[in-house]
Structures are given as C-alpha cells and as structure tokens.
Design a protein around this motif. Structure first.
Motif, PDB file in Angstrom:
ATOM      1  N   MET A   1       0.825  -1.179   0.000  1.00 39.30           N
ATOM      2  CA  MET A   1       0.000   0.000   0.000  1.00 39.30           C
ATOM      3  C   MET A   1       0.880   1.258   0.000  1.00 39.30           C
ATOM      4  SD  MET A   1      -2.933   1.313   2.696  1.00 39.30           S
ATOM      5  CE  MET A   1      -3.530  -0.317   2.930  1.00 39.30           C
ATOM      6  N   LYS A   2       1.943   1.212   0.790  1.00 38.86           N
ATOM      7  CA  LYS A   2       2.845   2.365   0.877  1.00 38.86           C
ATOM      8  C   LYS A   2       3.461   2.673  -0.491  1.00 38.86           C
ATOM      9  CE  LYS A   2       7.109   3.794   3.132  1.00 38.86           C
ATOM     10  NZ  LYS A   2       8.188   3.385   4.024  1.00 38.86           N
ATOM     11  N   LEU A   3       3.936   1.657  -1.182  1.00 43.42           N
ATOM     12  CA  LEU A   3       4.545   1.868  -2.501  1.00 43.42           C
ATOM     13  C   LEU A   3       3.520   2.400  -3.495  1.00 43.42           C
ATOM     14  CD1 LEU A   3       6.749  -1.344  -2.751  1.00 43.42           C
ATOM     15  CD2 LEU A   3       7.524   0.987  -2.287  1.00 43.42           C
ATOM     16  N   ARG A   4       2.309   1.868  -3.431  1.00 40.53           N
ATOM     17  CA  ARG A   4       1.245   2.316  -4.334  1.00 40.53           C
ATOM     18  C   ARG A   4       0.923   3.780  -4.082  1.00 40.53           C
ATOM     19  NH1 ARG A   4      -3.738   3.164  -3.325  1.00 40.53           N
ATOM     20  NH2 ARG A   4      -3.949   1.837  -1.505  1.00 40.53           N
ATOM     21  N   LYS A   5       0.783   4.140  -2.812  1.00 39.07           N
ATOM     22  CA  LYS A   5       0.460   5.523  -2.477  1.00 39.07           C
ATOM     23  C   LYS A   5       1.603   6.460  -2.843  1.00 39.07           C
ATOM     24  CE  LYS A   5      -3.039   4.713   1.001  1.00 39.07           C
ATOM     25  NZ  LYS A   5      -3.459   4.950   2.395  1.00 39.07           N
ATOM     26  N   ASN A   6       2.841   6.016  -2.617  1.00 39.90           N
ATOM     27  CA  ASN A   6       4.003   6.837  -2.984  1.00 39.90           C
ATOM     28  C   ASN A   6       4.049   7.103  -4.480  1.00 39.90           C
ATOM     29  OD1 ASN A   6       4.864   7.028  -0.344  1.00 39.90           O
ATOM     30  ND2 ASN A   6       6.448   5.458  -0.543  1.00 39.90           N
ATOM     31  N   ALA A   7       3.536   6.149  -5.269  1.00 37.77           N
ATOM     32  CA  ALA A   7       3.505   6.305  -6.723  1.00 37.77           C
ATOM     33  C   ALA A   7       2.296   7.122  -7.179  1.00 37.77           C
ATOM     34  CB  ALA A   7       3.488   4.928  -7.394  1.00 37.77           C
ATOM     35  N   GLY A   8       1.420   7.489  -6.231  1.00 37.06           N
ATOM     36  CA  GLY A   8       0.248   8.282  -6.579  1.00 37.06           C
ATOM     37  C   GLY A   8      -0.822   7.494  -7.298  1.00 37.06           C
ATOM     38  N   LEU A   9      -0.858   6.185  -7.051  1.00 31.45           N
ATOM     39  CA  LEU A   9      -1.821   5.315  -7.728  1.00 31.45           C
ATOM     40  C   LEU A   9      -2.880   4.822  -6.743  1.00 31.45           C
ATOM     41  CD1 LEU A   9       0.702   3.206  -9.800  1.00 31.45           C
ATOM     42  CD2 LEU A   9      -0.804   4.992 -10.664  1.00 31.45           C
ATOM     43  N   SER A  10      -4.088   4.654  -7.248  1.00 29.13           N
ATOM     44  CA  SER A  10      -5.164   4.089  -6.441  1.00 29.13           C
ATOM     45  C   SER A  10      -5.288   2.599  -6.753  1.00 29.13           C
ATOM     46  CB  SER A  10      -6.485   4.786  -6.764  1.00 29.13           C
ATOM     47  OG  SER A  10      -6.910   4.439  -8.074  1.00 29.13           O
ATOM     48  N   VAL A  11      -6.055   1.912  -5.936  1.00 25.49           N
ATOM     49  CA  VAL A  11      -6.331   0.498  -6.198  1.00 25.49           C
ATOM     50  C   VAL A  11      -7.019   0.371  -7.558  1.00 25.49           C
ATOM     51  CG1 VAL A  11      -7.690  -1.492  -5.451  1.00 25.49           C
ATOM     52  CG2 VAL A  11      -6.393  -0.175  -3.771  1.00 25.49           C
ATOM     53  N   LYS A  12      -7.922   1.296  -7.859  1.00 29.60           N
ATOM     54  CA  LYS A  12      -8.617   1.263  -9.163  1.00 29.60           C
ATOM     55  C   LYS A  12      -7.639   1.449 -10.319  1.00 29.60           C
ATOM     56  CE  LYS A  12     -13.293   2.314  -7.939  1.00 29.60           C
ATOM     57  NZ  LYS A  12     -14.507   2.396  -8.689  1.00 29.60           N
TER      58      LYS A  12
END
Length: 63
Positions: A1-12
């Motif tokens: 989740m941290k890496l995804r958020k750092n990349a500015g990406l959502s689950v969608k």
C-alpha cells in the motif's frame, strides 16, 4: 500500500492497469495474503517505479 500511495496510484488504477474485473487481487497483495504472479510482479514494479526487491523484501530491523 505504501509503494502504491508513494507512486500516486489508487487500487482502481492498478486494477485497470492489470485488467482485473475486481480489486480483490490488489487488496490481497497489499495485505500479504497473496503474491502477484511473476508477470504481474514485473508490471507492478514498473508501474510503481521500484525494484522487484522493494516489493518482495520486508524491512528487517537492524541487527
């Protein structure tokens, strides 16, 4: 989740990038309940702009 958020990406965003019909696989990856396939792992690293090791290796406390 941290890496995804750092990349500015959502689950969608990830769901769309991988062509999944539902987001459950993404949530399982985030919660450590499942690992992406090798192909998805390579794509995930590219999307998140990190190394595969950054996804797979847990932060270990200093010895």
């Amino acid at each position: 989740m941290k890496l995804r958020k750092n990349a500015g990406l959502s689950v969608k965003d990830l769901q769309a990038a991988f062509g999944f019909n539902a987001p459950q696989a993404i949530y399982k990856w985030q919660n450590g309940e499942a690992l992406p396939t090798v192909d998805n792992l390579i794509g995930l690293a590219a999307l998140l702009k990190v190394r595969i090791d950054d996804i797979l290796v847990l932060n270990q406390p200093a010895a």
